[in-house]
Design an enzyme around this catalytic site. Sequence first.
Site, PDB file in Angstrom:
ATOM      1  N   THR A 118     -28.169   7.290  14.489  1.00  0.00           N
ATOM      2  CA  THR A 118     -29.225   8.826  14.536  1.00  0.00           C
ATOM      3  C   THR A 118     -29.796   9.650  14.028  1.00  0.00           C
ATOM      4  O   THR A 118     -31.479  10.767  14.595  1.00  0.00           O
ATOM      5  CB  THR A 118     -28.093   9.385  15.752  1.00  0.00           C
ATOM      6  OG1 THR A 118     -27.372   8.593  16.355  1.00  0.00           O
ATOM      7  CG2 THR A 118     -28.543  11.122  16.025  1.00  0.00           C
ATOM      8  N   SER A 173     -34.320  -9.158 -29.410  1.00  0.00           N
ATOM      9  CA  SER A 173     -33.217  -8.511 -29.334  1.00  0.00           C
ATOM     10  C   SER A 173     -33.750  -7.641 -30.239  1.00  0.00           C
ATOM     11  O   SER A 173     -34.073  -7.054 -31.200  1.00  0.00           O
ATOM     12  CB  SER A 173     -32.585 -10.000 -30.367  1.00  0.00           C
ATOM     13  OG  SER A 173     -31.565  -9.093 -31.157  1.00  0.00           O
ATOM     14  N   SER A 205     -33.467   6.071  23.156  1.00  0.00           N
ATOM     15  CA  SER A 205     -32.360   6.504  21.957  1.00  0.00           C
ATOM     16  C   SER A 205     -32.221   5.883  20.659  1.00  0.00           C
ATOM     17  O   SER A 205     -32.930   4.579  20.720  1.00  0.00           O
ATOM     18  CB  SER A 205     -30.652   5.382  23.704  1.00  0.00           C
ATOM     19  OG  SER A 205     -29.855   5.830  22.663  1.00  0.00           O
TER      20      SER A 205
END
Length: 476
Positions: free
Chosen positions: A108, A325, A147
């Site tokens: 909603t 690394s 809706s």
Amino acid sequence: MTFTTAPAAERIEHDLLGDRAVPADVYYGVHTLRAVENFPITGTPISIYPELVRALAAIKQAAALTNQQLGMLDAERTDVIVRACEEVRAGALHDQFVVDVIQGGAGTSTNMNANEVIANRALELLGHAKGDYARLHPNEHVNMSQSTNDVYPTALKLAGYRGIFQLIDAMEVLRDAFHEKAVEFADVLKMGRTQLQDAVPMTVGQEFSTYVVMLGEDIERLKEAVLLIREINLGATAIGTGINAHPDYAGIVCRNLAEITGIPVLTAPNLVEATQDCGSFVQLSGVLKRVAVKLSKVCNDLRLLSSGPRAGLAEINLPPMQAGSSIMPGKVNPVIPEVVNQIAFEVIGNDMTISFAAEAGQLQLNAFEPIIAHSLFKSATHLRAGCLTLAERCVKGITVNREALRKSVENSIGLVTALNPYIGYANATEIAQQALVSGDSVYELVLARGLLTKAQLDEILKPEVLTQPRLPVGLA
């Protein structure tokens, strides 16, 4: 809602909980403001998914046109709503879609965010102030005949449809990159492996061609799954009965939406069922999981085949992308396959989330579609980025160590399998055992025993003889 005078820096809007001050310059309103306050969950707004925002605008545009055609909405309001929607679809005002991707309320808040932004932009186009909802209202006009329960899932399907085809495009790029390498390495002989042990010879081209086929198969599975999300429930309104909508609304709005988006959407035959069912999302997520699992397996292969550079397999070389690394000088890691592995792990987890959310629906509505949407869109967008990254920053730069591969074939005990038809199983077994103990190559031991001549061995060990079905040399 009502509009009242407020200081220039803000406006006052009203909802069922009372009055709230809304910043004067924003296009969203009080419903969106409360949702932002209520759902400080991820810090990620729905605008991160622009296709979802465009889908919402397309639905509002189609609804306005349909309501006008049915005599429900006047031409003036229709015109400005449509113009506002077209602007949003073109990329405007996306920064105003601010509610969190994870929210309560079955979507909603997302629907009201769209209603308010479009209403306030439409008011501007009419020459009125933002928040002057007596003239054009987010619910009464922008949300007319709708809706959240039919708008939101339809928007998810439209956005998902676009996103899946964007993913398919990226998978085709990756498939083509593997195909180029399969052709390039078609003549490079190596040892195949089962259970990480030497098996029988193959070519690197054959190895890479399997990735081509895998991606092609998954592209077809995605095309099949995406057909399911063309079926929409727009017109269902609250629970599928179509309450507050014109009897002809569902059919007309579907046609309008298809024309606006270019997506061949279809109205579900039973809107009550379609409003509560999330099966198409579950199906699509399952295919995305399939893609992820297989892509991760490919990346495992690439990492293993490139392991080394001295103490591993070192059959292929991945392009070096960055230092590997902070403590080991010169170390380079397979960072691109590693990131795709992690995307796959995420997609597998997203599929589990979608499964639980779909199962948790109750009666006439599933309230958990926001997390379904967020999980589904993450899977599709991250897989797309992973495929493009893997293709451009890894696969296209792969090289092979031809000489090392040749020696590995010659020295492999697994080579005796190819010699079975010529020297017999018993002799082949003795050669394998002796090679394992002595460290001598199968090639050397067969010559030393006089089981085959050098010319015969060289003919038998040609790639085209070793790597495809064929009668034994000399017996055809």
